[in-house]
Design an enzyme around this catalytic site. Structure first.
Site, PDB file in Angstrom:
ATOM      1  N   HIS A 338      68.896  56.456  91.255  1.00  0.00           N
ATOM      2  CA  HIS A 338      69.919  56.860  92.234  1.00  0.00           C
ATOM      3  C   HIS A 338      69.495  58.072  93.068  1.00  0.00           C
ATOM      4  O   HIS A 338      70.127  58.372  94.088  1.00  0.00           O
ATOM      5  CB  HIS A 338      71.254  57.161  91.542  1.00  0.00           C
ATOM      6  CG  HIS A 338      72.025  55.932  91.166  1.00  0.00           C
ATOM      7  ND1 HIS A 338      71.731  55.171  90.056  1.00  0.00           N
ATOM      8  CD2 HIS A 338      73.067  55.310  91.776  1.00  0.00           C
ATOM      9  CE1 HIS A 338      72.553  54.159  89.989  1.00  0.00           C
ATOM     10  NE2 HIS A 338      73.376  54.207  91.014  1.00  0.00           N
ATOM     11  N   GLU A 363      78.544  62.236  64.351  1.00  0.00           N
ATOM     12  CA  GLU A 363      78.485  61.167  63.334  1.00  0.00           C
ATOM     13  C   GLU A 363      77.090  61.078  62.706  1.00  0.00           C
ATOM     14  O   GLU A 363      76.609  60.002  62.362  1.00  0.00           O
ATOM     15  CB  GLU A 363      78.951  59.831  63.907  1.00  0.00           C
ATOM     16  CG  GLU A 363      80.410  59.908  64.325  1.00  0.00           C
ATOM     17  CD  GLU A 363      81.134  58.587  64.395  1.00  0.00           C
ATOM     18  OE1 GLU A 363      80.725  57.648  63.715  1.00  0.00           O
ATOM     19  OE2 GLU A 363      82.125  58.528  65.133  1.00  0.00           O
TER      20      GLU A 363
HETATM   21  C1  FAD Z   1      82.165  66.538  70.904  1.00  0.00           C
HETATM   22  C2  FAD Z   1      82.088  66.573  69.402  1.00  0.00           C
HETATM   23  C3  FAD Z   1      82.999  65.823  68.669  1.00  0.00           C
HETATM   24  C4  FAD Z   1      82.975  65.903  67.265  1.00  0.00           C
HETATM   25  N1  FAD Z   1      83.934  65.220  66.558  1.00  0.00           N
HETATM   26  C5  FAD Z   1      84.010  65.403  65.206  1.00  0.00           C
HETATM   27  C6  FAD Z   1      85.082  64.825  64.442  1.00  0.00           C
HETATM   28  O1  FAD Z   1      85.954  64.155  64.983  1.00  0.00           O
HETATM   29  N2  FAD Z   1      85.126  65.065  63.115  1.00  0.00           N
HETATM   30  C7  FAD Z   1      84.185  65.815  62.467  1.00  0.00           C
HETATM   31  O2  FAD Z   1      84.297  65.995  61.256  1.00  0.00           O
HETATM   32  N3  FAD Z   1      83.135  66.358  63.162  1.00  0.00           N
HETATM   33  C8  FAD Z   1      83.030  66.169  64.504  1.00  0.00           C
HETATM   34  N4  FAD Z   1      81.994  66.730  65.217  1.00  0.00           N
HETATM   35  C9  FAD Z   1      80.950  67.452  64.509  1.00  0.00           C
HETATM   36  C10 FAD Z   1      79.625  66.677  64.440  1.00  0.00           C
HETATM   37  O3  FAD Z   1      79.747  65.601  63.552  1.00  0.00           O
HETATM   38  C11 FAD Z   1      78.500  67.683  64.074  1.00  0.00           C
HETATM   39  O4  FAD Z   1      78.241  68.411  65.258  1.00  0.00           O
HETATM   40  C12 FAD Z   1      77.248  66.995  63.573  1.00  0.00           C
HETATM   41  O5  FAD Z   1      77.452  66.419  62.310  1.00  0.00           O
HETATM   42  C13 FAD Z   1      76.040  67.968  63.463  1.00  0.00           C
HETATM   43  O6  FAD Z   1      76.380  69.150  62.838  1.00  0.00           O
HETATM   44  P1  FAD Z   1      76.048  70.540  63.566  1.00  0.00           P
HETATM   45  O7  FAD Z   1      76.468  70.405  64.981  1.00  0.00           O
HETATM   46  O8  FAD Z   1      76.657  71.619  62.746  1.00  0.00           O
HETATM   47  O9  FAD Z   1      74.483  70.678  63.567  1.00  0.00           O
HETATM   48  P2  FAD Z   1      73.521  71.244  62.361  1.00  0.00           P
HETATM   49  O10 FAD Z   1      73.797  70.516  61.096  1.00  0.00           O
HETATM   50  O11 FAD Z   1      73.660  72.726  62.376  1.00  0.00           O
HETATM   51  O12 FAD Z   1      72.133  70.829  62.914  1.00  0.00           O
HETATM   52  C14 FAD Z   1      71.441  71.517  63.966  1.00  0.00           C
HETATM   53  C15 FAD Z   1      70.099  70.820  64.147  1.00  0.00           C
HETATM   54  O13 FAD Z   1      69.326  70.902  62.934  1.00  0.00           O
HETATM   55  C16 FAD Z   1      68.943  69.594  62.547  1.00  0.00           C
HETATM   56  N5  FAD Z   1      68.857  69.512  61.096  1.00  0.00           N
HETATM   57  C17 FAD Z   1      69.782  69.887  60.181  1.00  0.00           C
HETATM   58  N6  FAD Z   1      69.350  69.621  58.932  1.00  0.00           N
HETATM   59  C18 FAD Z   1      68.125  69.078  59.072  1.00  0.00           C
HETATM   60  C19 FAD Z   1      67.153  68.580  58.147  1.00  0.00           C
HETATM   61  N7  FAD Z   1      67.370  68.588  56.844  1.00  0.00           N
HETATM   62  N8  FAD Z   1      66.001  68.086  58.647  1.00  0.00           N
HETATM   63  C20 FAD Z   1      65.773  68.057  59.972  1.00  0.00           C
HETATM   64  N9  FAD Z   1      66.649  68.514  60.889  1.00  0.00           N
HETATM   65  C21 FAD Z   1      67.813  69.000  60.445  1.00  0.00           C
HETATM   66  C22 FAD Z   1      70.010  68.677  63.120  1.00  0.00           C
HETATM   67  O14 FAD Z   1      69.558  67.341  63.208  1.00  0.00           O
HETATM   68  C23 FAD Z   1      70.243  69.332  64.471  1.00  0.00           C
HETATM   69  O15 FAD Z   1      69.233  68.934  65.350  1.00  0.00           O
HETATM   70  C24 FAD Z   1      81.992  66.677  66.607  1.00  0.00           C
HETATM   71  C25 FAD Z   1      81.065  67.397  67.367  1.00  0.00           C
HETATM   72  C26 FAD Z   1      81.121  67.377  68.748  1.00  0.00           C
HETATM   73  C27 FAD Z   1      80.137  68.216  69.518  1.00  0.00           C
END
Ligand code: FAD
Length: 383
Positions: A338, A363
Site C-alpha cells: 500500500h 495467551e
Molecule cells: C492487550 C492485552 C490483553 C490481555 N488480556 C489478558 C486477559 O484477559 N487475561 C489475563 O490473564 N491476561 C491478559 N493479558 C496478559 C498477557 O497474557 C501477558 O502479557 C502475557 O502472558 C505475557 O506476560 P508478560 O507481558 O508479563 O511478559 P513476561 O512474562 O514478562 O515476558 C517478557 C518477555 O520475556 C520472555 N520470556 C519470559 N520467560 C521466558 C523464558 N523462560 N524463556 C524465554 N523467554 C521468556 C517472554 O516471551 C517475553 O518476550 C493481556 C495482555 C495484553 C497486553
C-alpha cells in the site's frame, strides 16, 4: 482424511460473513476512532448467539464446536480485531474455564447467561509479577466457613472494565505451586472488587483492559470451579482452545489485509501500469496467500482435535505461534504494497499492523509456545 467442512458450518460461515460485511466492516474505522463498539452492534451479535457459539446447546449455546467457532472468528476477525478479542476472552478462556471446570448449576447459571448475552465474561490470571510464569501468581484465596476471602491484583484483563463475571485464579495452598491454584467465578459488584484505570493500548481499540484489585473480596464456596487445586490445569486447558481461536482471528485479519492488497495491486498504477504487474508485488501476494492457507489448515486441524475431545496443547501451541507470526508478516507486506497511504491513521492496514502485534504476546508469548513445542519433542522423541 476428509477436508470437507460440514454443510451446516459452511452455512454458518456464510451467514456470519454477510453479517460482517453488512454490519461490522462499515463501522470498523468508527470503532477505532471512538475506541468503542456501537451498542447496537454488540446487541445484534448477542442476539445472533455469537457469544455462545461453542457452548453446549444444553446451556443455551449454539453447539457448533471449536471448528464452527473458529470459522466464525475467522470472519469476524476480518472486520476489526477488537470484535474477535472481546469474543475470545469471553468465550474461549472465561467461558472455556466454566465449561471445562464448572458443575451443572454453575453452567446453568453462568454459561447460559454468557451464551444468551446477559453476562460478559473476563479471564483474570495475569498479575504484575506473574506473566509468562503464570503459576507464580500471588493472589490468595483463604477459606472461611462457606466463603473464600480473596486478596491480590490482576492486570491487563480484557473486558475487565465492564465484565459481568470474571474467572479469577488464586492460590489456595502456596506450598503446592500450580497444584495449589483454584479458579473462582467472581460477579461484578462483589464487595472488595475494585477497578484500575482502563489501559491506553497500542491497538485493539474498541476492546478494553484494566487492572483489577481484590481486597478481602468474599466469594461463596459454590463459585469455586472444580475441586481446590484444579484451577491452573483448567485454565491451561481453556487456553488451548483460546490459542486456536486466537489463531482463527489472526487468519481472518490476515485475509482482510491480503484482499485489500490484491485490490490495491490491481488499482494503483505507477510507471504506466498496475503495481501488481511487477513480480516484486506478485511474490509478496503469493507469500501472503501461502502462509494464510497454511495457518488456516492448522486452525481447522487443531479445532477438529478439540471437537474430538482430544488433548491438543501441542497443536494449539504450533498454530498459535505460526498464525500470530504469520499475521505479522502479512501485515508488514500489506503496508509495503500500500505504500505511504498505509502509514496514515485512517488506513485499515495501519490499524491491522498495530492490532496483530499483540497476538505474539498474550495467551502465551511466542517464546512460551516454542517452550511447549520443544518440551514435548524432547520429552517424547517418537511423536
Ligand atoms: C492487550 C492485552 C490483553 C490481555 N488480556 C489478558 C486477559 O484477559 N487475561 C489475563 O490473564 N491476561 C491478559 N493479558 C496478559 C498477557 O497474557 C501477558 O502479557 C502475557 O502472558 C505475557 O506476560 P508478560 O507481558 O508479563 O511478559 P513476561 O512474562 O514478562 O515476558 C517478557 C518477555 O520475556 C520472555 N520470556 C519470559 N520467560 C521466558 C523464558 N523462560 N524463556 C524465554 N523467554 C521468556 C517472554 O516471551 C517475553 O518476550 C493481556 C495482555 C495484553 C497486553
Amino acid at each position: 482424511m476428509d477436508f470437507e467442512i460440514p454443510e451446516e458450518l459452511v452455512d454458518l460461515k456464510k451467514s456470519i460473513r454477510e453479517f460482517v460485511d453488512k454490519e461490522l466492516l462499515p463501522v470498523s474505522q468508527q470503532v477505532e476512532d471512538e475506541d468503542k463498539i456501537p451498542d447496537n452492534v454488540m446487541k445484534q451479535m448477542k442476539e445472533l448467539g455469537y457469544f455462545g457459539l461453542p457452548f453446549p446447546e444444553e446451556y443455551g449455546g449454539m453447539g457448533v464446536g471449536y471448528l464452527g467457532y473458529c470459522l466464525a472468528l475467522e470472519e469476524i476477525g476480518r472486520a476489526n480485531a477488537a470484535y474477535s478479542n472481546i469474543l475470545g476472552a469471553h468465550t474461549s478462556i472465561a467461558g472455556g474455564t466454566i465449561n471445562l471446570g464448572g458443575n451443572h448449576q454453575q453452567k446453568d447459571k453462568y454459561l447460559r447467561g454468557m451464551a444468551e448475552g446477559r453476562y460478559l465474561g473476563a479471564f483474570g490470571l495475569t498479575e504484575p509479577g506473574s506473566g509468562s510464569d503464570a503459576a507464580s501468581i500471588r493472589t490468595t484465596a483463604v477459606k472461611k466457613g462457606d466463603r473464600y476471602i480473596i486478596n491480590g491484583q490482576k492486570i491487563w484483563i480484557t473486558n475487565g472494565p465492564y465484565a459481568d463475571l470474571i474467572t479469577v485464579y488464586a492460590t489456595t495452598d502456596k506450598t503446592l505451586g500450580a497444584r495449589g491454584i483454584s479458579a473462582f467465578i467472581v460477579e461484578k459488584g462483589t464487595p472488595g472488587l475494585d477497578y484500575g484505570k482502563t489501559d491506553h493500548k497500542m491497538g485493539l481499540h474498541g476492546s478494553h483492559t484494566c487492572p483489577l484489585f481484590f481486597e478481602d473480596m468474599e466469594v461463596p464456596e459454590e463459585n469455586r470451579l472444580g475441586p481446590e487445586g484444579t484451577g491452573f490445569y483448567t485454565a491451561m486447558k481453556a487456553l488451548d482452545g483460546g490459542r486456536v481461536s486466537l489463531a482463527a482471528g489472526a487468519v481472518g485479519g490476515a485475509q482482510f489485509m491480503l484482499e485489500a492488497s490484491v485490490k490495491h495491486a490491481q488499482q494503483r498504477h505507477q510507471f504506466g501500469k498496475a503495481i501488481g504487474e511487477n513480480q516484486a508485488i506478485q511474490w509478496m501476494l503469493a507469500d501472503m496467500e501461502t502462509e494464510i492457507h497454511a495457518a488456516r489448515l492448522m486452525v481447522y486441524h487443531a479445532a477438529w482435535l478439540l471437537d474430538q475431545g482430544k488433548r491438543a496443547s501441542h497443536e494449539a501451541a504450533i498454530v498459535k505461534v505460526y498464525a500470530s507470526e504469520m499475521a505479522g508478516r502479512v501485515a508488514d507486506k500489506a503496508v509495503q504494497i500500500h505504500g505511504g497511504m498505509a502509514y496514515m491513521h485512517d488506513s485499515p492496514i495501519e490499524r491491522g499492523y498495530r492490532d496483530v502485534r499483540i497476538l505474539r504476546i498474550y495467551e502465551g508469548t511466542s517464546e512460551v509456545q516454542r517452550m511447549i513445542i520443544a518440551g514435548d519433542l524432547l520429552k517424547n522423541s517418537s511423536r
